[in-house]
Write a protein that holds these residues in place. Structure first.
Motif, mmCIF file in Angstrom:
data_model
loop_
_atom_site.group_PDB
_atom_site.id
_atom_site.type_symbol
_atom_site.label_atom_id
_atom_site.label_comp_id
_atom_site.label_asym_id
_atom_site.label_seq_id
_atom_site.Cartn_x
_atom_site.Cartn_y
_atom_site.Cartn_z
ATOM 1 N N SER A 105 0.861 -1.178 -0.115
ATOM 2 C CA SER A 105 0.148 0.049 -0.079
ATOM 3 C C SER A 105 0.849 1.230 0.040
ATOM 4 O O SER A 105 0.506 2.263 -0.626
ATOM 5 C CB SER A 105 -0.835 0.211 1.098
ATOM 6 N N MET A 106 2.093 1.127 0.470
ATOM 7 C CA MET A 106 3.030 2.252 0.823
ATOM 8 C C MET A 106 3.831 2.289 -0.755
ATOM 9 O O MET A 106 3.876 3.225 -1.367
ATOM 10 C CB MET A 106 3.943 2.252 1.610
ATOM 11 N N SER A 107 4.093 1.135 -1.011
ATOM 12 C CA SER A 107 4.950 0.876 -2.412
ATOM 13 C C SER A 107 4.283 1.490 -3.776
ATOM 14 O O SER A 107 4.829 2.395 -4.254
ATOM 15 C CB SER A 107 5.316 -0.700 -2.676
ATOM 16 N N TRP A 108 3.103 1.357 -3.944
ATOM 17 C CA TRP A 108 2.490 1.962 -5.266
ATOM 18 C C TRP A 108 2.398 3.227 -5.200
ATOM 19 O O TRP A 108 2.692 4.027 -6.234
ATOM 20 C CB TRP A 108 1.288 1.370 -5.543
ATOM 21 N N PHE A 109 2.146 3.982 -3.991
ATOM 22 C CA PHE A 109 2.110 5.326 -3.657
ATOM 23 C C PHE A 109 3.632 6.009 -3.910
ATOM 24 O O PHE A 109 3.496 6.747 -4.653
ATOM 25 C CB PHE A 109 1.713 5.700 -2.162
ATOM 26 N N PHE A 110 4.555 5.265 -3.131
ATOM 27 C CA PHE A 110 5.825 6.115 -3.505
ATOM 28 C C PHE A 110 6.370 5.683 -4.856
ATOM 29 O O PHE A 110 7.273 6.721 -5.486
ATOM 30 C CB PHE A 110 6.813 5.421 -2.528
ATOM 31 N N LEU A 111 5.959 4.508 -5.381
ATOM 32 C CA LEU A 111 6.596 4.310 -6.794
ATOM 33 C C LEU A 111 5.945 5.407 -7.765
ATOM 34 O O LEU A 111 6.776 5.539 -8.811
ATOM 35 C CB LEU A 111 6.251 2.868 -7.144
ATOM 36 N N SER A 112 4.728 5.846 -7.689
ATOM 37 C CA SER A 112 3.992 6.683 -8.715
ATOM 38 C C SER A 112 4.123 8.221 -8.130
ATOM 39 O O SER A 112 3.515 9.076 -8.984
ATOM 40 C CB SER A 112 2.727 6.365 -8.918
ATOM 41 N N SER A 113 4.557 8.651 -7.051
ATOM 42 C CA SER A 113 4.604 10.002 -6.738
ATOM 43 C C SER A 113 5.962 10.478 -6.432
ATOM 44 O O SER A 113 6.907 10.017 -5.797
ATOM 45 C CB SER A 113 4.221 10.127 -5.521
ATOM 46 N N THR A 114 6.349 11.747 -7.235
ATOM 47 C CA THR A 114 7.631 12.292 -6.921
ATOM 48 C C THR A 114 7.645 12.931 -5.481
ATOM 49 O O THR A 114 6.579 13.134 -4.908
ATOM 50 C CB THR A 114 7.795 13.499 -7.756
#
Lengths: 243, 274
Positions: A105-114
Motif C-alpha cells: 500500500s505504501m509501495s505503489w504510492f511512493f513508486l508513482s509520486s515524486t
C-alpha cells in the motif's frame, strides 16, 4: 536493502502517476489501515490482489516484484518469532501476508509520486514548509545515500575488508569502516545543502508561491469515491464479524 | 608479477536494460602504465571495478594471473590489485592517519611490528610523516589523496588502479600525486589511471585505452592515440598540450624535454628559440 526499490519513484506516464498525490495518499492510507485491522486471509489476499492491479496500472509490477526478495528476510523474522513465542505457521503466514499488504500500500504510492508532489500535498494540508521540505529532501536523498554507501562499501572491500566474515559481533564491528565515512559525508552534505538553501533565500519570505499548483481531476474524485467505498466495505465486514 | 587478461567482457548493471561495457578485450602486463580515458559515462569506472573484482562480468571474463575473477574474493584480488576511489573520504574512518594505513595491513594479516615498520616507511615515502597523528579528515585535498594511495600501497600490491586522481587538485598537489605515481611505475609495478586529464595521463602513462559508450575505441601508445583527431573527438577528449603544440608549430621532440604538467609555455618557447 533491495526492498527499498519498491519505494523509489520511477518516472512513467500512467494514469496512476498522473493522479493527484492527495487522492493517492488517501487511498494508500485507507489500504494501510484496512491491512492493519483485518487478519482474515480472504481480506488480506483481496488487498494484495487489488494492489497488484494498482501496481500493474502504474507499470511498476517489476519493481515491486524485485523488492520482494528483500522482504523475505522480514518474513523469516516473523515466522521465527511466531514459532519461538507460541504462534503457529498459520499465524506466521497471516502476519507475513499483512506485512506484504502494508508494504504494497505504501509501495505503489511512493513508486508513482515524486518527493516534490508529496511535499506539495503536505504543504496544502497546512504543514509548515520547514517540515515538508525536510521530508521531501529526506526521501530524495535516500538513493544518493544508498549509492554513497555502495561506493564506500566497495572502497573498503578493496582494502581487504570482509563484512561476511566472523560472528555477529565481528560483523557489526566490521560495519564501522563503512558507517563512519557515510555518516561524516551525510553530515557534511547537510551543512552544504543548508548553506545552498540560505544563499537562495530559503525562508526569507513567509508567503511562498507554487510553481505547479495541485488540482483534483475526475480520476482523483473516482479514487476518493473508491476510498470511501473501501471504508464502508471494511466497516460492513467488521459488522459481519469478519476479523 | 601480475597479469590482467580481459576477454570479450560484457557488463550490465542488475536493473539496467543496456550493457555498460561491450565486447572489451585487452591484456595488461607487469610494469605497464595505462590510462583509461573516455567521456563521462563511457564506462571507465565500471571497467576498473571489473578489473579488481568489485563487479563480475555478465559475459566474457577477466583473469588475474590466469584465474577468473568470478572465482576470487575481492580481498584476494585486492592483495594484488589496489584500487583508489576517486573520493578519498569514502575510505577514511580512523582517528589518525597512521591507523588509516594500518587498516589494510591488519586485514591482510600483517603482524603489529611489521605494520608499524611499514607505516613508518610508507608515510615517509608519501611525504605524510608529519601528519601521522592527525585526523585524516583534517588533511588538505592533495594530502587526502596521497594518504588514500599510501594506505593501499602499504601492502605493496603488484598493480594499482587510481580513479580520477586529479579531481579538485591544485597545480602543486597534482605534481605531488604525479611524483607518487611515477615512483610506483619506476618500481616496475603496474599503474592504471582513470582520468579525463589528458596532460596528467600523458605525463605518467605509456599506453592508453580509450572508451566510448562502453566500447574500446582505441588501445595503443597514448601519444599515437591522442594525436588522432577523430578518436579524440569521438571520446570527447582533447589533445595533450605538447602534442597540440607540436602539431601547430611543426616542432618535434618537445615531449622528450618537457612534460605537460610542470612545463610552462614560456619555458617551451625559450627552448624552441634557443
Amino acid at each position: 536493502m533491495s526492498f527499498l526499490r519498491a519505494f523509489k519513484y520511477r518516472r512513467k506516464d500512467t494514469a496512476v502517476h498522473r493522479l493527484d498525490p492527495r487522492s493517492k495518499f488517501l487511498l494508500s492510507t485507507i489500504l494501510m489501515a484496512v491491512s492493519i485491522v483485518f487478519t482474515d486471509i480472504r481480506v488480506l489476499l483481496a488487498l494484495v490482489f487489488g494492489q497488484i492491479i494498482l501496481l500493474s496500472l502504474a507499470e511498476s509490477l517489476r519493481e515491486w516484484l524485485s523488492s520482494l526478495r528483500g522482504l523475505l528476510f522480514f518474513f523469516a523474522v516473523i515466522f521465527a518469532t511466531q514459532l519461538l513465542f507460541g504462534g503457529t505457521l498459520y499465524t506466521g503466514f497471516i502476519l507475513s501476508l499483512r506485512l506484504l499488504a502494508l508494504s504494497s500500500s505504501m509501495s505503489w504510492f511512493f513508486l508513482s509520486s515524486t518527493p516534490e508532489d508529496i511535499g506539495r500535498a503536505m504543504s496544502v494540508a497546512g504543514l509548515p514548509i520547514e517540515l515538508t521540505f525536510s521530508f521531501t529532501m529526506a526521501i530524495r536523498f535516500i538513493p544518493v545515500i544508498y549509492d554513497e554507501f555502495q561506493s564506500i562499501y566497495d572502497t573498503q572491500r578493496s582494502r581487504g575488508l570482509e563484512l561476511e566474515k566472523g560472528g555477529f559481533r565481528n560483523r557489526i564491528r566490521n560495519l564501522m569502516p563503512v558507517l563512519i565515512p557515510l555518516l561524516v559525508g551525510t553530515i557534511r552534505r547537510t551543512y552544504e545543502i543548508a548553506d545552498a538553501m540560505e544563499v537562495r533565500a530559503f525562508g526569507a519570505s513567509p508567503k511562498r508561491t507554487t510553481f505547479k499548483p495541485l488540482r483534483l481531476k475526475s480520476g482523483d474524485y473516482l479514487v476518493c469515491a473508491a476510498s470511501a467505498i473501501l471504508v464502508a466495505l471494511a466497516a460492513y465486514l467488521k459488522l459481519l464479524g469478519i476479523e | 608479477m601480475v597479469k590482467i587478461v580481459v576477454e570479450s567482457l560484457y557488463f550490465r548493471y542488475p536493473e539496467a536494460s543496456d550493457y555498460a561495457l561491450r565486447n572489451i578485450s585487452f591484456r595488461i602486463v607487469e610494469g605497464e602504465s595505462v590510462a583509461i580515458l573516455g567521456e563521462n559515462g563511457a564506462g571507465k569506472t565500471t571497467l576498473a571495478k571489473n578489473l579488481n573484482g568489485l563487479l563480475k562480468p555478465t559475459e566474457g571474463s577477466v583473469k588475474i594471473d590466469g584465474v577468473d575473477t568470478r572465482n576470487l574474493s575481492v580481498a584476494k584480488i585486492a592483495r594484488k590489485i589496489g584500487f583508489v576511489n576517486h573520493n578519498p573520504e569514502h575510505q577514511f574512518f580512523a582517528e589518525k592517519v597512521e591507523d588509516e594505513v594500518r587498516f589494510g595491513l591488519r586485514n591482510f594479516g600483517f603482524s603489529e611490528e611489521a605494520a608499524d615498520k611499514t607505516i613508518r616507511e610508507v608515510l615517509n615515502v608519501f611525504g605524510l610523516e608529519e601528519y601521522r597523528g592527525k585526523n585524516p579528515f583534517q588533511l588538505s585535498g592533495g594530502e587526502k589523496k596521497r594518504l588514500a594511495i599510501a594506505s593501499i600501497m602499504a601492502w605493496r600490491p603488484e598493480a594499482l588502479i587510481v580513479d580520477e586522481p586529479t579531481i579538485g587538485m591544485d597545480y602543486a598537489q597534482k605534481l605531488n600525486i604525479r611524483r607518487v605515481l611515477r615512483s610506483i611505475v619506476s618500481e616496475g609495478r603496474c599503474v592504471i589511471v582513470i582520468t579525463h586529464d589528458v596532460d596528467f595521463a600523458a605525463s605518467i602513462c605509456e599506453r592508453a585505452i580509450i572508451l566510448s559508450r562502453g566500447e574500446v575505441i582505441g588501445d595503443g601508445r597514448l601519444r599515437d592515440l591522442l594525436s588522432d583527431d577523430t578518436l579524440v573527438e569521438k571520446a570527447s577528449l582533447r589533445k595533450p598540450f605538447l602534442i597540440e603544440l607540436e602539431k601547430e608549430t611543426g616542432l618535434t621532440g618537445l615531449e622528450e624535454d618537457f612534460d605537460a604538467i610542470s612545463s610552462t609555455l614560456v619555458e617551451v618557447f625559450q627552448k624552441c628559440r634557443s
